[in-house]
Design an enzyme around this catalytic site. Sequence first.
Site, PDB file in Angstrom:
ATOM      1  N   LYS A   1      -9.833   1.443  -1.454  1.00 50.03           N
ATOM      2  CA  LYS A   1      -9.933   0.942  -0.078  1.00 50.03           C
ATOM      3  C   LYS A   1     -11.264   1.330   0.561  1.00 50.03           C
ATOM      4  O   LYS A   1     -11.651   2.498   0.573  1.00 50.03           O
ATOM      5  CB  LYS A   1      -8.766   1.508   0.738  1.00 50.03           C
ATOM      6  CG  LYS A   1      -8.637   0.994   2.156  1.00 50.03           C
ATOM      7  CD  LYS A   1      -7.397   1.621   2.793  1.00 50.03           C
ATOM      8  CE  LYS A   1      -7.123   1.120   4.189  1.00 50.03           C
ATOM      9  NZ  LYS A   1      -5.918   1.786   4.764  1.00 50.03           N
TER      10      LYS A   1
ATOM     11  N   GLU B   1       0.856  -1.180   0.000  1.00 45.12           N
ATOM     12  CA  GLU B   1       0.000   0.000   0.000  1.00 45.12           C
ATOM     13  C   GLU B   1       0.898   1.237   0.000  1.00 45.12           C
ATOM     14  O   GLU B   1       2.020   1.217   0.515  1.00 45.12           O
ATOM     15  CB  GLU B   1      -0.857  -0.019   1.271  1.00 45.12           C
ATOM     16  CG  GLU B   1      -1.758   1.176   1.472  1.00 45.12           C
ATOM     17  CD  GLU B   1      -2.419   1.168   2.845  1.00 45.12           C
ATOM     18  OE1 GLU B   1      -3.492   1.763   2.976  1.00 45.12           O
ATOM     19  OE2 GLU B   1      -1.873   0.544   3.785  1.00 45.12           O
TER      20      GLU B   1
ATOM     21  N   CYS C   1      -4.772  -3.293   3.368  1.00 48.00           N
ATOM     22  CA  CYS C   1      -4.401  -3.005   4.753  1.00 48.00           C
ATOM     23  C   CYS C   1      -5.539  -3.197   5.756  1.00 48.00           C
ATOM     24  O   CYS C   1      -5.903  -4.313   6.086  1.00 48.00           O
ATOM     25  CB  CYS C   1      -3.818  -1.597   4.831  1.00 48.00           C
ATOM     26  SG  CYS C   1      -2.835  -1.274   6.323  1.00 48.00           S
TER      27      CYS C   1
END
Length: 258
Positions: free
Chosen positions: A106, A40, A142
């Site tokens: 995300k 990321e 993440c």
Amino acid sequence: MRVAAAQLRSTPDPGINAGLVAEWAARAADAGAQLVVFPEAMMANFTVKLAPLAQTLDGPFVTRAREVAAAHGVWVVAGMFEPADDGRVHNTVIATDGDRVHHYRKQHLYDSFGSQESKTVKAGTDLVTFEALGTRIGLATCYDVRFAEQFINLRRAGAEVVCLPTSWAPGPQKVDQWQLLVRARAMDAQAFVLGADQAGDPNPDDNPKSRAPLGVGYSLVAGPLGEVVAKLGANDDLMVADLDLDRVPAARAAIPMD
């Protein structure tokens, strides 16, 4: 299917980081990898203001990633930032073989442990999977790893491999949490989960920036029964692993979850 995770620390400079993608993708291809996952925030790390650096999907960072993927005959997966429509950015993962470009924004933002990612990042809404290398691949990022439902939905969408670029902020018990969560989400997805983190600081006691929101390292691949297939330590390294994709339908047949 041979995969790789490039565990390194990105810099604040997108141009330098594009060069790192080229360098590490070449190493992965030389090792026989068909897919290489970068962390990321590979385009620019979280130590800088993101909005001024954000790029569109036809900008220089993605263009270079496409060129690198095409040159080496690999899929490149990496984290970047796109401009959002409200002045913030999207924390985006792109996957490209040079021709095709898939992107995932995300969904779950890191508003935890005193951080507020949502101040600068706008959440995405779409689950993303795509066909490549004879299988279906899913994307997550993440903090998404703390949300089981997303990985259950990736299983329902048919993903057999999930790429998880990460910049896992250091702190007490964070390495243990990271490893446990990747293994748990692999069991939820009944798939291989490839977690590629930013490298950790090799000398944390001597570095006042060691707790910057970069990474802890310990990238790993977890299998569909939660087993560790491959793993790294804290420092810069390339992890290469062979995935037996026949184990995914076998796990799903043995343990029906729907």
